[in-house]
Design a protein around this motif. Structure first.
Motif, PDB file in Angstrom:
ATOM      1  N   PHE A  17       0.779  -1.260  -0.019  1.00 50.60           N
ATOM      2  CA  PHE A  17      -0.050   0.144   0.053  1.00 50.60           C
ATOM      3  C   PHE A  17       0.869   1.139  -0.007  1.00 50.60           C
ATOM      4  O   PHE A  17       0.545   2.133  -0.654  1.00 50.60           O
ATOM      5  CB  PHE A  17      -0.729  -0.084   1.084  1.00 50.60           C
ATOM      6  CG  PHE A  17      -1.770   1.387   1.412  1.00 50.60           C
ATOM      7  CD1 PHE A  17      -2.952   1.351   0.534  1.00 50.60           C
ATOM      8  CD2 PHE A  17      -1.378   2.365   2.084  1.00 50.60           C
ATOM      9  CE1 PHE A  17      -3.634   2.474   0.558  1.00 50.60           C
ATOM     10  CE2 PHE A  17      -2.192   3.599   2.218  1.00 50.60           C
ATOM     11  CZ  PHE A  17      -3.305   3.802   1.268  1.00 50.60           C
ATOM     12  N   LEU A  18       1.947   1.458   0.793  1.00 48.28           N
ATOM     13  CA  LEU A  18       3.032   2.485   0.897  1.00 48.28           C
ATOM     14  C   LEU A  18       3.578   2.808  -0.426  1.00 48.28           C
ATOM     15  O   LEU A  18       3.739   3.911  -0.731  1.00 48.28           O
ATOM     16  CB  LEU A  18       3.871   2.436   2.140  1.00 48.28           C
ATOM     17  CG  LEU A  18       2.932   2.398   3.470  1.00 48.28           C
ATOM     18  CD1 LEU A  18       4.218   2.358   4.599  1.00 48.28           C
ATOM     19  CD2 LEU A  18       2.322   3.825   3.749  1.00 48.28           C
ATOM     20  N   ALA A  19       3.893   1.699  -1.035  1.00 48.21           N
ATOM     21  CA  ALA A  19       4.533   1.838  -2.521  1.00 48.21           C
ATOM     22  C   ALA A  19       3.539   2.329  -3.326  1.00 48.21           C
ATOM     23  O   ALA A  19       4.013   3.339  -4.379  1.00 48.21           O
ATOM     24  CB  ALA A  19       5.028   0.480  -2.890  1.00 48.21           C
ATOM     25  N   ARG A  23       3.685   6.036  -5.224  1.00 51.27           N
ATOM     26  CA  ARG A  23       3.382   6.322  -6.965  1.00 51.27           C
ATOM     27  C   ARG A  23       2.386   7.095  -7.033  1.00 51.27           C
ATOM     28  O   ARG A  23       2.620   8.143  -8.103  1.00 51.27           O
ATOM     29  CB  ARG A  23       3.347   4.843  -7.554  1.00 51.27           C
ATOM     30  CG  ARG A  23       4.480   4.054  -7.903  1.00 51.27           C
ATOM     31  CD  ARG A  23       4.473   3.017  -8.761  1.00 51.27           C
ATOM     32  NE  ARG A  23       3.429   1.837  -8.042  1.00 51.27           N
ATOM     33  CZ  ARG A  23       3.754   0.966  -7.286  1.00 51.27           C
ATOM     34  NH1 ARG A  23       5.197   0.918  -6.905  1.00 51.27           N
ATOM     35  NH2 ARG A  23       3.068   0.016  -6.707  1.00 51.27           N
ATOM     36  N   ALA A  24       1.336   7.085  -6.409  1.00 48.23           N
ATOM     37  CA  ALA A  24       0.025   7.840  -6.597  1.00 48.23           C
ATOM     38  C   ALA A  24       0.229   9.348  -6.332  1.00 48.23           C
ATOM     39  O   ALA A  24      -0.125  10.375  -6.979  1.00 48.23           O
ATOM     40  CB  ALA A  24      -1.238   7.416  -5.800  1.00 48.23           C
ATOM     41  N   TYR A  25       1.041   9.355  -5.218  1.00 46.78           N
ATOM     42  CA  TYR A  25       1.534  10.871  -4.906  1.00 46.78           C
ATOM     43  C   TYR A  25       2.073  11.719  -5.735  1.00 46.78           C
ATOM     44  O   TYR A  25       2.017  12.672  -6.225  1.00 46.78           O
ATOM     45  CB  TYR A  25       2.181  10.856  -3.300  1.00 46.78           C
ATOM     46  CG  TYR A  25       1.968  12.340  -2.686  1.00 46.78           C
ATOM     47  CD1 TYR A  25       0.836  12.723  -2.409  1.00 46.78           C
ATOM     48  CD2 TYR A  25       3.268  13.320  -2.953  1.00 46.78           C
ATOM     49  CE1 TYR A  25       0.721  14.074  -1.899  1.00 46.78           C
ATOM     50  CE2 TYR A  25       3.326  14.408  -2.409  1.00 46.78           C
ATOM     51  CZ  TYR A  25       2.081  14.879  -1.761  1.00 46.78           C
ATOM     52  OH  TYR A  25       1.844  16.109  -1.377  1.00 46.78           O
ATOM     53  N   GLY A  32      -5.282   7.614  -8.886  1.00 47.41           N
ATOM     54  CA  GLY A  32      -6.602   6.923  -8.473  1.00 47.41           C
ATOM     55  C   GLY A  32      -6.458   6.729  -6.993  1.00 47.41           C
ATOM     56  O   GLY A  32      -7.554   5.998  -6.610  1.00 47.41           O
ATOM     57  N   LEU A  33      -5.658   7.332  -6.164  1.00 43.90           N
ATOM     58  CA  LEU A  33      -5.704   7.127  -4.747  1.00 43.90           C
ATOM     59  C   LEU A  33      -6.345   8.554  -4.259  1.00 43.90           C
ATOM     60  O   LEU A  33      -5.663   9.482  -4.580  1.00 43.90           O
ATOM     61  CB  LEU A  33      -4.520   6.911  -4.115  1.00 43.90           C
ATOM     62  CG  LEU A  33      -4.226   6.513  -2.783  1.00 43.90           C
ATOM     63  CD1 LEU A  33      -5.116   5.146  -2.533  1.00 43.90           C
ATOM     64  CD2 LEU A  33      -2.852   6.127  -2.391  1.00 43.90           C
ATOM     65  N   PHE A  67      -2.732  13.876   1.003  1.00 44.47           N
ATOM     66  CA  PHE A  67      -3.587  13.891   0.020  1.00 44.47           C
ATOM     67  C   PHE A  67      -4.726  14.663  -0.359  1.00 44.47           C
ATOM     68  O   PHE A  67      -5.116  15.228  -1.186  1.00 44.47           O
ATOM     69  CB  PHE A  67      -4.223  12.192  -0.176  1.00 44.47           C
ATOM     70  CG  PHE A  67      -3.120  11.439  -1.112  1.00 44.47           C
ATOM     71  CD1 PHE A  67      -3.444  11.078  -2.372  1.00 44.47           C
ATOM     72  CD2 PHE A  67      -2.264  11.057  -0.522  1.00 44.47           C
ATOM     73  CE1 PHE A  67      -2.609  10.099  -2.984  1.00 44.47           C
ATOM     74  CE2 PHE A  67      -1.066  10.053  -1.061  1.00 44.47           C
ATOM     75  CZ  PHE A  67      -1.382   9.761  -2.425  1.00 44.47           C
ATOM     76  N   ALA A  68      -5.392  14.830   1.052  1.00 42.62           N
ATOM     77  CA  ALA A  68      -6.446  15.898   1.095  1.00 42.62           C
ATOM     78  C   ALA A  68      -6.003  17.372   0.681  1.00 42.62           C
ATOM     79  O   ALA A  68      -6.730  17.965  -0.015  1.00 42.62           O
ATOM     80  CB  ALA A  68      -7.065  15.844   2.694  1.00 42.62           C
ATOM     81  N   ALA A  69      -4.674  17.836   1.206  1.00 42.31           N
ATOM     82  CA  ALA A  69      -4.199  19.015   0.637  1.00 42.31           C
ATOM     83  C   ALA A  69      -3.964  19.192  -0.429  1.00 42.31           C
ATOM     84  O   ALA A  69      -4.326  20.375  -1.082  1.00 42.31           O
ATOM     85  CB  ALA A  69      -2.838  19.373   1.541  1.00 42.31           C
TER      86      ALA A  69
END
Length: 176
Positions: A17-19, A23-25, A32-33, A67-69
């Motif tokens: 999940f962290l990997a 990537r998503a960040y 998609g996250l 992610f919210a920021a």
């Protein structure tokens, strides 16, 4: 790692999940996250050899906030600050309207043969949330994330209450 002999989260699931989150960040579109997905992420608990639940949960909270920021910044850039905050105010008003309903009738009830959240517990917390939105009373995101209600036959529908709590968290994160 979890203390010796204590349960923890499955290491492989957390690492995967962290990997994916890294990537998503790094992706322009969030890959998609989203903060909502992160808030609902759960890992399998193992009896031994797992990651510390407390530490992983704290890391997920920080990740959700990051992610919210980004989501807020992206929405402001796309729609403009005024439109973004108008949408957030609209959601907050819908929450206030829901929480202004009479105690015991703020949410749909589960059947008399099914368990739901204890209405007295939910109503007491709903009053705290309403105070936050209407009067600026202190309330932390962590308090909303970690609230636990007793269960009761014929209580409030858990899914409906959880959806409202998620909306409260989204609004709180949006105005940070």
């Amino acid at each position: 790692l979890a203390r010796k002999g204590k349960p923890g989260y499955d290491i492989d699931e957390v690492e995967t999940f962290l990997a994916d989150a890294r990537r998503a960040y790094g992706a322009i579109d969030g890959g998609g996250l989203s903060s909502d997905v992160i808030r609902h992420t759960a890992f399998r608990v193992v009896r031994r050899g797992g990651y510390s639940v407390r530490h992983v949960d704290a890391a997920l909270e920080r990740l959700e906030e990051a992610f919210a920021a980004r989501e807020r910044d992206r929405a402001v850039a796309e729609r403009g600050e005024e439109a973004f905050y108008a949408e957030i105010r609209q959601t907050a008003q819908e929450l206030v309207d829901r929480l202004a309903r009479p105690q015991g009738r703020r949410f749909r009830r589960s059947s008399a043969l099914a368990r739901g959240y204890h209405p007295a517990d939910v109503d007491a917390f709903a009053d705290r949330v309403a105070g936050y939105f209407q009067n600026g009373d202190p309330l932390t995101i962590d308090a909303v994330r970690t609230i636990a209600f007793r269960s009761r036959f014929g209580g409030y529908d858990e899914t409906q209450v959880d959806v409202v709590l998620d909306a409260v968290i989204r609004v709180m994160l949006a105005v940070r």
